[in-house]
Scaffold this motif. Structure first.
Motif, PDB file in Angstrom:
ATOM      1  N   ASP A  42      45.134   7.063  73.376  1.00 32.67           N
ATOM      2  CA  ASP A  42      45.791   6.662  72.125  1.00 32.67           C
ATOM      3  C   ASP A  42      47.291   6.963  72.094  1.00 32.67           C
ATOM      4  O   ASP A  42      48.060   6.219  71.466  1.00 32.67           O
ATOM      5  CB  ASP A  42      45.125   7.370  70.933  1.00 32.67           C
ATOM      6  N   TYR A  43      47.738   8.046  72.759  1.00 33.46           N
ATOM      7  CA  TYR A  43      49.095   8.520  72.506  1.00 33.46           C
ATOM      8  C   TYR A  43      49.972   8.732  73.750  1.00 33.46           C
ATOM      9  O   TYR A  43      51.166   8.967  73.592  1.00 33.46           O
ATOM     10  CB  TYR A  43      49.040   9.850  71.724  1.00 33.46           C
ATOM     11  N   HIS A  44      49.402   8.680  74.950  1.00 35.09           N
ATOM     12  CA  HIS A  44      50.203   9.012  76.130  1.00 35.09           C
ATOM     13  C   HIS A  44      51.421   8.091  76.256  1.00 35.09           C
ATOM     14  O   HIS A  44      52.554   8.548  76.456  1.00 35.09           O
ATOM     15  CB  HIS A  44      49.331   8.934  77.390  1.00 35.09           C
ATOM     16  N   LEU A  46      52.861   6.237  73.915  1.00 33.44           N
ATOM     17  CA  LEU A  46      53.770   6.415  72.782  1.00 33.44           C
ATOM     18  C   LEU A  46      54.595   7.687  72.943  1.00 33.44           C
ATOM     19  O   LEU A  46      55.815   7.690  72.700  1.00 33.44           O
ATOM     20  CB  LEU A  46      52.973   6.470  71.486  1.00 33.44           C
ATOM     21  N   LEU A  47      53.949   8.765  73.366  1.00 34.72           N
ATOM     22  CA  LEU A  47      54.680  10.015  73.549  1.00 34.72           C
ATOM     23  C   LEU A  47      55.747   9.888  74.637  1.00 34.72           C
ATOM     24  O   LEU A  47      56.826  10.476  74.521  1.00 34.72           O
ATOM     25  CB  LEU A  47      53.705  11.149  73.880  1.00 34.72           C
ATOM     26  N   LYS A  48      55.457   9.109  75.678  1.00 30.84           N
ATOM     27  CA  LYS A  48      56.476   8.884  76.719  1.00 30.84           C
ATOM     28  C   LYS A  48      57.714   8.217  76.131  1.00 30.84           C
ATOM     29  O   LYS A  48      58.846   8.588  76.445  1.00 30.84           O
ATOM     30  CB  LYS A  48      55.890   8.022  77.842  1.00 30.84           C
ATOM     31  N   LYS A  49      57.494   7.228  75.258  1.00 30.60           N
ATOM     32  CA  LYS A  49      58.621   6.549  74.619  1.00 30.60           C
ATOM     33  C   LYS A  49      59.426   7.507  73.740  1.00 30.60           C
ATOM     34  O   LYS A  49      60.627   7.320  73.531  1.00 30.60           O
ATOM     35  CB  LYS A  49      58.117   5.381  73.781  1.00 30.60           C
ATOM     36  N   LEU A  50      58.744   8.540  73.215  1.00 31.19           N
ATOM     37  CA  LEU A  50      59.398   9.494  72.321  1.00 31.19           C
ATOM     38  C   LEU A  50      60.016  10.673  73.061  1.00 31.19           C
ATOM     39  O   LEU A  50      60.556  11.591  72.441  1.00 31.19           O
ATOM     40  CB  LEU A  50      58.392  10.003  71.275  1.00 31.19           C
ATOM     41  N   GLY A  51      59.919  10.663  74.407  1.00 26.42           N
ATOM     42  CA  GLY A  51      60.583  11.698  75.191  1.00 26.42           C
ATOM     43  C   GLY A  51      59.667  12.679  75.890  1.00 26.42           C
ATOM     44  O   GLY A  51      60.145  13.589  76.593  1.00 26.42           O
ATOM     45  N   CYS A  52      58.358  12.532  75.717  1.00 25.14           N
ATOM     46  CA  CYS A  52      57.406  13.415  76.395  1.00 25.14           C
ATOM     47  C   CYS A  52      57.049  12.775  77.739  1.00 25.14           C
ATOM     48  O   CYS A  52      56.040  12.081  77.870  1.00 25.14           O
ATOM     49  CB  CYS A  52      56.156  13.605  75.527  1.00 25.14           C
ATOM     50  N   VAL A  53      57.870  13.021  78.752  1.00 28.53           N
ATOM     51  CA  VAL A  53      57.768  12.238  79.990  1.00 28.53           C
ATOM     52  C   VAL A  53      57.153  13.003  81.158  1.00 28.53           C
ATOM     53  O   VAL A  53      56.651  12.388  82.103  1.00 28.53           O
ATOM     54  CB  VAL A  53      59.157  11.705  80.401  1.00 28.53           C
ATOM     55  N   THR A  54      57.153  14.326  81.120  1.00 32.16           N
ATOM     56  CA  THR A  54      56.630  15.084  82.266  1.00 32.16           C
ATOM     57  C   THR A  54      55.225  15.603  81.960  1.00 32.16           C
ATOM     58  O   THR A  54      54.826  15.734  80.787  1.00 32.16           O
ATOM     59  CB  THR A  54      57.534  16.280  82.594  1.00 32.16           C
ATOM     60  N   ASP A  55      54.493  15.935  83.028  1.00 32.80           N
ATOM     61  CA  ASP A  55      53.159  16.521  82.864  1.00 32.80           C
ATOM     62  C   ASP A  55      53.244  17.857  82.128  1.00 32.80           C
ATOM     63  O   ASP A  55      52.359  18.205  81.328  1.00 32.80           O
ATOM     64  CB  ASP A  55      52.500  16.728  84.228  1.00 32.80           C
ATOM     65  N   GLN A  57      55.469  18.710  79.829  1.00 31.76           N
ATOM     66  CA  GLN A  57      55.663  18.437  78.401  1.00 31.76           C
ATOM     67  C   GLN A  57      54.360  18.009  77.744  1.00 31.76           C
ATOM     68  O   GLN A  57      54.033  18.446  76.639  1.00 31.76           O
ATOM     69  CB  GLN A  57      56.729  17.347  78.225  1.00 31.76           C
ATOM     70  N   PHE A  58      53.617  17.132  78.415  1.00 35.21           N
ATOM     71  CA  PHE A  58      52.350  16.667  77.844  1.00 35.21           C
ATOM     72  C   PHE A  58      51.352  17.828  77.744  1.00 35.21           C
ATOM     73  O   PHE A  58      50.624  17.940  76.750  1.00 35.21           O
ATOM     74  CB  PHE A  58      51.770  15.544  78.709  1.00 35.21           C
ATOM     75  N   GLY A  59      51.352  18.702  78.742  1.00 33.97           N
ATOM     76  CA  GLY A  59      50.497  19.886  78.686  1.00 33.97           C
ATOM     77  C   GLY A  59      50.862  20.792  77.524  1.00 33.97           C
ATOM     78  O   GLY A  59      49.985  21.381  76.875  1.00 33.97           O
ATOM     79  N   GLY A  60      52.158  20.891  77.236  1.00 31.85           N
ATOM     80  CA  GLY A  60      52.600  21.671  76.090  1.00 31.85           C
ATOM     81  C   GLY A  60      52.104  21.102  74.780  1.00 31.85           C
ATOM     82  O   GLY A  60      51.726  21.843  73.864  1.00 31.85           O
ATOM     83  N   VAL A  61      52.105  19.764  74.679  1.00 27.18           N
ATOM     84  CA  VAL A  61      51.585  19.097  73.485  1.00 27.18           C
ATOM     85  C   VAL A  61      50.104  19.405  73.321  1.00 27.18           C
ATOM     86  O   VAL A  61      49.636  19.744  72.223  1.00 27.18           O
ATOM     87  CB  VAL A  61      51.821  17.578  73.576  1.00 27.18           C
ATOM     88  N   LEU A  62      49.344  19.293  74.404  1.00 24.60           N
ATOM     89  CA  LEU A  62      47.909  19.581  74.345  1.00 24.60           C
ATOM     90  C   LEU A  62      47.654  21.030  73.937  1.00 24.60           C
ATOM     91  O   LEU A  62      46.718  21.310  73.156  1.00 24.60           O
ATOM     92  CB  LEU A  62      47.261  19.302  75.698  1.00 24.60           C
ATOM     93  N   ASN A  63      48.483  21.937  74.409  1.00 22.95           N
ATOM     94  CA  ASN A  63      48.323  23.347  74.058  1.00 22.95           C
ATOM     95  C   ASN A  63      48.576  23.571  72.564  1.00 22.95           C
ATOM     96  O   ASN A  63      47.830  24.297  71.892  1.00 22.95           O
ATOM     97  CB  ASN A  63      49.277  24.203  74.888  1.00 22.95           C
ATOM     98  N   LYS A  64      49.621  22.934  72.031  1.00 23.09           N
ATOM     99  CA  LYS A  64      49.920  23.069  70.602  1.00 23.09           C
ATOM    100  C   LYS A  64      48.791  22.491  69.754  1.00 23.09           C
ATOM    101  O   LYS A  64      48.413  23.061  68.724  1.00 23.09           O
ATOM    102  CB  LYS A  64      51.238  22.361  70.271  1.00 23.09           C
TER     103      LYS A  64
END
Length: 350
Positions: A42-44, A46-55, A57-64
């Protein structure tokens, strides 16, 4: 009419509470999380477009998100524990502010309420008494006496500086106070809603539960140069919201209102609204809104999300599905296990 002798209803949350409307502050995005697989689909992109481009960063989002889901699952227990600890160790500075008195209210507001309680009251007559309609169906009126706001602010700051435990109001506001945990519900917020606000909302919002508001969530949020500066565009988990500016000295930080949440933001023109100390703004909970950054000083706002179980029992306003109920403490999220016979037309949030 009195509620004495009547059995108080049991309130619940919808099971979407742990999965839906999780706010990612860094990306100004509300998301739904059921599983990592669903979230990636659903969001991978979209998040890349918003600046979440590295693994990383995405791992940090999942942790939060994991931390937030865990917080929500245990919210009822931890909130009850905080409330008990506060009652045990906290000594109020101004005990009188915990009990609503008419002397705290602005004379103009008491005049408005008196009119609403009269047999001849109409919406048109009420609109003539309100100061202005600052955006579509957003109403401003004087609410509190300035000296009461000052006493309340001193009490809130005294609590904030104490060693008592504190919970944050919601995922969007990091700084503030949950008023039920501090002991304001029974003798202040509940009578304010039932005796003073319900007469207004019954005339202004009969189409979305304004006549049958039976619970609430009340909290104070703080905006400060070194803390939260603004509030992103959002809607509330409420049928009707009251937002009161308590103080202190601040510049900028106006509110802005768009359209109802069903209307795409691309089709929306926002109206900017000045927030004035001691005054309240009343609006529909599903009305999209936000707060612009303050440029100096500090601002405290009292927020009351007022809920009507008669409306939300039909459809959860957060997930748009028939609510699946989960037991919770206090007013929870305002759902009950049964709906009273409709007193007015169904909620029309368009």
């Amino acid at each position: 009419m009195t509620n004495e002798g009547k059995e108080k209803p049991r309130f619940y949350i919808c099971d979407c509470f742990t999965t839906d409307n999780i706010f990612l502050e860094e990306y100004k995005l509300h998301v739904r999380f059921v599983s990592e697989k669903q979230f990636r689909l659903d969001y991978h992109a979209l998040l890349k477009k918003l600046g979440c481009v590295t693994d990383e960063q995405f791992g940090g989002v999942l942790n939060k998100i994991s931390q937030e889901v865990d917080r929500r699952k245990h919210l009822g227990v931890t909130s009850a524990q905080r409330a008990a600890a506060i009652k045990d160790i906290y000594q109020p500075l101004h005990p009188h502010v915990y009990h609503l008195q008419e002397s705290y209210l602005a004379s103009k507001f008491k005049q408005i309420v008196e009119y609403c309680q009269s047999d001849s009251a109409t919406e048109e007559g009420l609109l003539g008494l309100l100061e202005e309609q600052v955006a579509p169906r957003v109403y401003r009126f004087p609410l509190f006496d300035k000296s009461f706001c000052e006493d309340l602010m001193e009490e809130l700051e005294h609590f904030e500086q104490s060693a008592a435990p504190k919970g944050r109001p919601n995922t969007m506001n990091q700084y503030g106070i949950l008023l039920n945990e501090l002991g304001f519900d029974e003798h202040f917020i509940t009578p304010l809603r039932e005796q003073y606000l319900l007469p207004l909302t019954s005339l202004l919002y009969p189409d979305c539960g304004g006549r049958c508001l039976d619970s609430h969530k009340a909290f104070v949020v703080k905006y400060d140069i070194n803390e939260d500066l603004d509030l992103s565009y959002h809607y509330d988990n409420a049928e009707v919201t009251l937002n009161v500016s308590l103080g202190k000295e601040f510049t900028e930080g106006n509110l802005y209102f768009g359209d109802m949440r069903q209307v795409p933001v691309s089709e929306t023109e926002c109206s900017e609204v000045e927030h004035r100390v001691t005054e309240g703004l009343l609006h529909r909970g599903q009305h999209m809104h936000g707060a612009l950054p303050i440029s100096s000083g500090q601002r405290w706002n009292l927020i009351i999300w007022m809920r009507a179980s008669q409306e939300r029992n039909k459809q959860c306003p957060m997930c748009n599905r028939t609510p699946t109920l989960v037991e919770a403490e206090g007013f929870a999220d305002g759902f009950t296990k049964h709906s009273e016979p409709p007193q007015n037309i169904s909620c029309a949030l368009t």
